[in-house]
Scaffold this motif. Structure first.
Motif, PDB file in Angstrom:
ATOM      1  N   GLY A   1       3.566  -2.864   6.427  1.00 61.48           N
ATOM      2  CA  GLY A   1       2.349  -2.485   5.694  1.00 61.48           C
ATOM      3  C   GLY A   1       1.370  -1.714   6.578  1.00 61.48           C
ATOM      4  O   GLY A   1       0.739  -0.753   6.131  1.00 61.48           O
ATOM      5  N   LEU A   2       1.251  -2.160   7.840  1.00 61.17           N
ATOM      6  CA  LEU A   2       0.332  -1.481   8.750  1.00 61.17           C
ATOM      7  C   LEU A   2       0.803  -0.055   8.990  1.00 61.17           C
ATOM      8  O   LEU A   2       0.014   0.883   9.037  1.00 61.17           O
ATOM      9  CB  LEU A   2       0.247  -2.230  10.077  1.00 61.17           C
ATOM     10  N   LYS A   3       2.123   0.106   9.114  1.00 61.92           N
ATOM     11  CA  LYS A   3       2.680   1.437   9.370  1.00 61.92           C
ATOM     12  C   LYS A   3       2.378   2.390   8.222  1.00 61.92           C
ATOM     13  O   LYS A   3       2.224   3.594   8.436  1.00 61.92           O
ATOM     14  CB  LYS A   3       4.195   1.342   9.554  1.00 61.92           C
ATOM     15  N   LEU A   4       2.332   1.850   7.021  1.00 61.60           N
ATOM     16  CA  LEU A   4       2.050   2.708   5.874  1.00 61.60           C
ATOM     17  C   LEU A   4       0.621   3.234   5.928  1.00 61.60           C
ATOM     18  O   LEU A   4       0.316   4.299   5.404  1.00 61.60           O
ATOM     19  CB  LEU A   4       2.245   1.930   4.564  1.00 61.60           C
ATOM     20  N   GLN A   5      -0.247   2.462   6.579  1.00 62.51           N
ATOM     21  CA  GLN A   5      -1.666   2.821   6.564  1.00 62.51           C
ATOM     22  C   GLN A   5      -2.122   3.554   7.806  1.00 62.51           C
ATOM     23  O   GLN A   5      -3.041   4.359   7.756  1.00 62.51           O
ATOM     24  CB  GLN A   5      -2.506   1.549   6.426  1.00 62.51           C
TER      25      GLN A   5
ATOM     26  N   GLY B   1      -3.780  -1.234 -10.435  1.00 63.01           N
ATOM     27  CA  GLY B   1      -2.488  -1.041  -9.770  1.00 63.01           C
ATOM     28  C   GLY B   1      -2.429  -1.898  -8.525  1.00 63.01           C
ATOM     29  O   GLY B   1      -3.382  -2.614  -8.217  1.00 63.01           O
ATOM     30  N   PRO B   2      -1.288  -1.875  -7.823  1.00 63.42           N
ATOM     31  CA  PRO B   2      -1.160  -2.703  -6.625  1.00 63.42           C
ATOM     32  C   PRO B   2      -2.119  -2.246  -5.517  1.00 63.42           C
ATOM     33  O   PRO B   2      -2.535  -1.095  -5.511  1.00 63.42           O
ATOM     34  CB  PRO B   2       0.290  -2.480  -6.176  1.00 63.42           C
ATOM     35  N   SER B   3      -2.453  -3.168  -4.658  1.00 67.70           N
ATOM     36  CA  SER B   3      -3.320  -2.842  -3.528  1.00 67.70           C
ATOM     37  C   SER B   3      -2.999  -3.787  -2.381  1.00 67.70           C
ATOM     38  O   SER B   3      -2.608  -4.933  -2.601  1.00 67.70           O
ATOM     39  CB  SER B   3      -4.780  -3.006  -3.950  1.00 67.70           C
TER      40      SER B   3
ATOM     41  N   LEU C   1       0.274 -11.439   5.529  1.00 69.75           N
ATOM     42  CA  LEU C   1      -0.991 -11.852   6.145  1.00 69.75           C
ATOM     43  C   LEU C   1      -1.490 -10.857   7.183  1.00 69.75           C
ATOM     44  O   LEU C   1      -2.686 -10.748   7.420  1.00 69.75           O
ATOM     45  CB  LEU C   1      -0.824 -13.242   6.785  1.00 69.75           C
ATOM     46  N   VAL C   2      -0.578 -10.118   7.791  1.00 64.63           N
ATOM     47  CA  VAL C   2      -0.991  -9.172   8.826  1.00 64.63           C
ATOM     48  C   VAL C   2      -1.870  -8.068   8.226  1.00 64.63           C
ATOM     49  O   VAL C   2      -2.641  -7.421   8.923  1.00 64.63           O
ATOM     50  CB  VAL C   2       0.246  -8.583   9.557  1.00 64.63           C
ATOM     51  N   MET C   3      -1.783  -7.892   6.921  1.00 63.69           N
ATOM     52  CA  MET C   3      -2.628  -6.908   6.241  1.00 63.69           C
ATOM     53  C   MET C   3      -4.058  -7.433   6.064  1.00 63.69           C
ATOM     54  O   MET C   3      -4.928  -6.716   5.609  1.00 63.69           O
ATOM     55  CB  MET C   3      -2.071  -6.571   4.853  1.00 63.69           C
TER      56      MET C   3
ATOM     57  N   GLY D   1       0.778  -1.243   0.000  1.00 65.71           N
ATOM     58  CA  GLY D   1       0.000   0.000   0.000  1.00 65.71           C
ATOM     59  C   GLY D   1       0.806   1.288   0.000  1.00 65.71           C
ATOM     60  O   GLY D   1       0.247   2.356   0.231  1.00 65.71           O
ATOM     61  N   ALA D   2       2.125   1.214  -0.239  1.00 66.93           N
ATOM     62  CA  ALA D   2       2.940   2.429  -0.158  1.00 66.93           C
ATOM     63  C   ALA D   2       2.663   3.367  -1.334  1.00 66.93           C
ATOM     64  O   ALA D   2       2.544   2.936  -2.473  1.00 66.93           O
ATOM     65  CB  ALA D   2       4.413   2.069  -0.119  1.00 66.93           C
ATOM     66  N   LYS D   3       2.559   4.663  -1.012  1.00 66.63           N
ATOM     67  CA  LYS D   3       2.425   5.686  -2.050  1.00 66.63           C
ATOM     68  C   LYS D   3       3.821   6.226  -2.360  1.00 66.63           C
ATOM     69  O   LYS D   3       4.784   5.914  -1.665  1.00 66.63           O
ATOM     70  CB  LYS D   3       1.515   6.808  -1.555  1.00 66.63           C
ATOM     71  N   ARG D   4       3.896   7.049  -3.405  1.00 69.64           N
ATOM     72  CA  ARG D   4       5.175   7.540  -3.890  1.00 69.64           C
ATOM     73  C   ARG D   4       6.086   8.095  -2.793  1.00 69.64           C
ATOM     74  O   ARG D   4       7.259   7.761  -2.681  1.00 69.64           O
ATOM     75  CB  ARG D   4       4.927   8.625  -4.948  1.00 69.64           C
TER      76      ARG D   4
END
Ligand SMILES: Nc1ncnc2c1ncn2[C@@H]1O[C@H](COP(=O)(O)OP(=O)(O)O)[C@@H](O)[C@H]1O
Ligand SMILES: [Mg+2]
Lengths: 305, 308
Positions: free
Chosen positions: B102-106, B75-77, B149-151, A211-214
């Motif tokens: 991944g969690l940190k990104l969200q 695109g990716p998700s 999987l944590v996502m 889910g990373a953006k630019r």
């Protein structure tokens, strides 16, 4: 890019393009290491901590050996005394310059001036060069604007700028610091670009499918991934910085190690000349050591996938 | 209901036009149901990774459509997370931070309990603070699985995730995944070039042919779960394996132009075929540079696991 790699790659600069390590990365396997001098002389294989001391001991032995040969050559007066004073005489010159000073400047002042100039120029080159390199790697437009200057400027030895800088900025500190900056910044820019370009695509893909953006890709993948090559650039750059400094001080200075060496030479004070050269060598070595220590603290993961 | 549908998906790398390269994927149709474990089997170079990258959203198809969860994939998700052949953990992050990546990104605040629970699920409790390079290859791959999987993704895409591991570790991880699969709710598309792996893990197996990549065989795997390494010795397993090897032999040989076997969909399960197909699989399992198929104008070579 290819030019960049050519510039950065040299035998002892490590492994910029090292492929991701294979599976099963456990503890590094020892062996395949060259024997140190101590080991070769004594026929004793040293391991771990002992090996490190063994290597240090080898270095010390080599240096002491060189001193002894130097002493013998000087004492036997193979060369005239003014050309090659004994180590003891050099030590005396050093002490004298350090305490009483030479031409109204003590060795301490010379060292302080030189170190501050190198530090200012070098830090300037890193602080400007890394962001410029990142921008150039991220933006085709920025790359197109800056790259011609880089390509044209790189073949010019930094020393060729000295007369121009003296005309523009006089004999103060600014031209010297600028010369170091101008001399060192290309390697910083080029290593940074190389660092960005060598990032495996999967590092980005992992982040993108999480889910990373630019912006997040830049902060979380590009920046940390580039650090090892930035440090490679810094280790080369610090040497270039010292070269530029001494050159600038030889030509246009009234204090500093380069100036000291130059002045002493014109008065055939060979002891001071040699002492100055050794001090320059030791300081350069210490600065590179400092960078290596910083590297070990900041990127202990260097070389690991 | 299908959570993922590929319709007439075609992929061609490089430019279209008179000197376009042959299509890597040619009008592929695939449907994956919710909670299904689909394995895709095929010789190296047949386009398995390309197919997966399309579903992940890293690549756009030249033709056709990919619909996931009712929406076209553009695109990716984080609903479709990939586990690669190599773990690709970030060496500057600890295991725990890698799993939380991944969690940190969200989220501003990471639910660390969720992270630690997932680390426990993959059996890596106690290693949270370690950098990934302190872990063995198998442990790193489990960490990569935990990071995905944590996502809580709807779809887990795995591209030969055990392909770079030694045989023993690989077997342990297969059993680990079989067990894990009973505990988490996720749809899986699992790519492999290993026949046993494809049958052991999947609810359904798709076999791909080479140049152009198409689905040559679709095989339901009715073997009841829980399965284990023992399952590979059972009669139904062997039956499916035989059929898979026959299909693989046919698609590799026809691609190499050795026989004129057309794309008529016939499955030649002649017992004599088995030895030769075994050999052809062996070469690709080896992971060395081998030519698996030759079309009229171009040799298709498969790279080893390390190069993919
Ligand atoms: N990015 C790419 N550009 C051009 N050709 C590619 C690219 N990726 C894969 N290919 C080609 O597409 C074919 C299928 O590759 P791939 O999907 O990796 O197969 P597999 O995963 O089944 O081994 C191969 O011939 C490969 O050389
Ligand atoms: Mg592949």
């Amino acid at each position: 890019m290819t030019q960049a790699r050519a510039f950065v790659l040299s035998e002892e600069l490590g492994e910029p393009g090292r492929p991701p390590s294979a599976q099963g990365t456990g503890s590094p396997v020892p062996g395949g290491r060259k024997l140190s001098l101590v080991e070769r002389v004594t026929h004793v294989r040293l391991t771990g901590r002992h090996a490190r001391w063994g290597r240090r001991l080898s270095t010390i032995m080599v240096l002491v050996g060189a001193l002894v040969i130097w002493e013998i050559l000087a004492a036997a007066q193979v060369f005239p005394k003014v050309a090659l004073p004994t180590p003891v005489a050099v030590w005396d010159s050093f002490k004298l310059t350090a305490t009483k000073g030479y031409l109204n400047k003590t060795m301490g002042q010379d060292v302080a001036y030189s170190v501050v100039r190198v530090a200012a120029g070098f830090v300037g080159a890193v602080v400007l060069g890394v962001p410029i390199g990142l921008l150039m790697a991220e933006s085709k437009f920025v790359h197109r604007v800056i790259d011609p200057f880089l390509q044209l400027g790189r073949p010019v030895p930094p020393l060729a700028y000295i007369p121009l800088f003296v005309v523009w900025f006089g004999l103060g500190e600014l031209p010297k610091v600028l010369l170091i900056l101008v001399g060192t910044i290309p390697i910083m820019i080029i290593s940074t670009i190389g660092g960005v370009r060598n990032i495996p695509a999967q590092r980005y893909e992992v982040a993108r499918c999480l889910g990373a953006k630019r912006r997040q890709l830049f902060l979380n993948v590009t920046l940390p991934s580039t650090l090892p090559e930035v440090f490679t650039g810094m280790k080369v750059g610090i040497g270039i910085a010292w070269t530029c400094l001494v050159a600038a001080e030889l030509i246009a200075a009234s204090v500093g190690l380069g100036w000291l060496v130059e002045q002493a030479a014109t008065q055939l004070q060979t002891g001071i000349v040699i002492a100055g050269i050794i001090v320059i060598g030791v300081l350069g070595y210490l600065m590179e050591l400092g960078i290596r220590l910083l590297e070990r603290v900041l990127i202990p993961w260097r070389g690991h996938g | 209901m299908a959570v993922l549908s590929l319709r007439q998906v075609t992929l061609r790398y490089g430019d279209s036009g008179p000197d376009a390269r042959p299509a890597v994927l040619d009008r592929v149709d695939v449907d994956v149901a919710e909670q299904e474990f689909v394995t895709i089997l095929g010789p190296s170079g047949c386009g398995k990774t390309s197919l997966l990258r399309l579903v992940a959203g890293f690549e756009r198809p030249t033709g056709g459509s990919i619909v996931f969860d009712g929406k076209e994939v553009t695109g990716p998700s984080s609903q479709r997370v990939v586990v690669f052949q190599q773990p690709w953990l970030y060496p500057w992050l600890s295991l725990r931070e890698n799993v939380a990546f991944g969690l940190k990104l969200q989220q501003r605040r990471v639910d660390w309990k969720r992270v630690d629970d997932m680390i426990a699920t993959v059996g890596l409790s106690g290693y949270e603070k370690h950098p990934p390079y302190h872990l063995s290859g198998g442990m790193q791959q489990r960490a990569a699985l935990a990071r995905a999987l944590v996502m809580e993704p709807k779809l887990l895409l795995m591209d030969e995730p055990f392909g770079a591991l030694d045989a023993q570790t690989r077997q342990r991880l297969q059993e680990f995944l079989l067990d894990l699969w009973t505990r988490v709710d996720v749809t899986v598309v699992f790519i492999t070039h290993d026949v046993e792996e494809a049958i052991l893990l999947g609810d359904r197996m798709l076999i791909m042919s080479t140049s152009p990549g198409r689905i040559a065989l679709e095989q339901k795997i009715d073997i009841p779960r829980p399965r284990s390494e023992e399952t590979t010795l059972s009669a139904p397993f062997q039956e499916i394996r035989k059929r898979a090897l026959a299909t693989l032999g046919r698609v590799s040989i026809s691609a190499a132009g050795i026989t004129g076997t057309g794309d008529d969909g016939s499955v030649g399960a002649a017992p004599d075929d088995e030895t030769s197909t075994e050999t052809s699989m062996e070469t690709s399992v080896d992971g060395r540079e081998v030519v698996v198929g030759v079309s009229s104008n171009e040799a298709w070579s498969a790279r080893g696991p390390g190069a993919q």
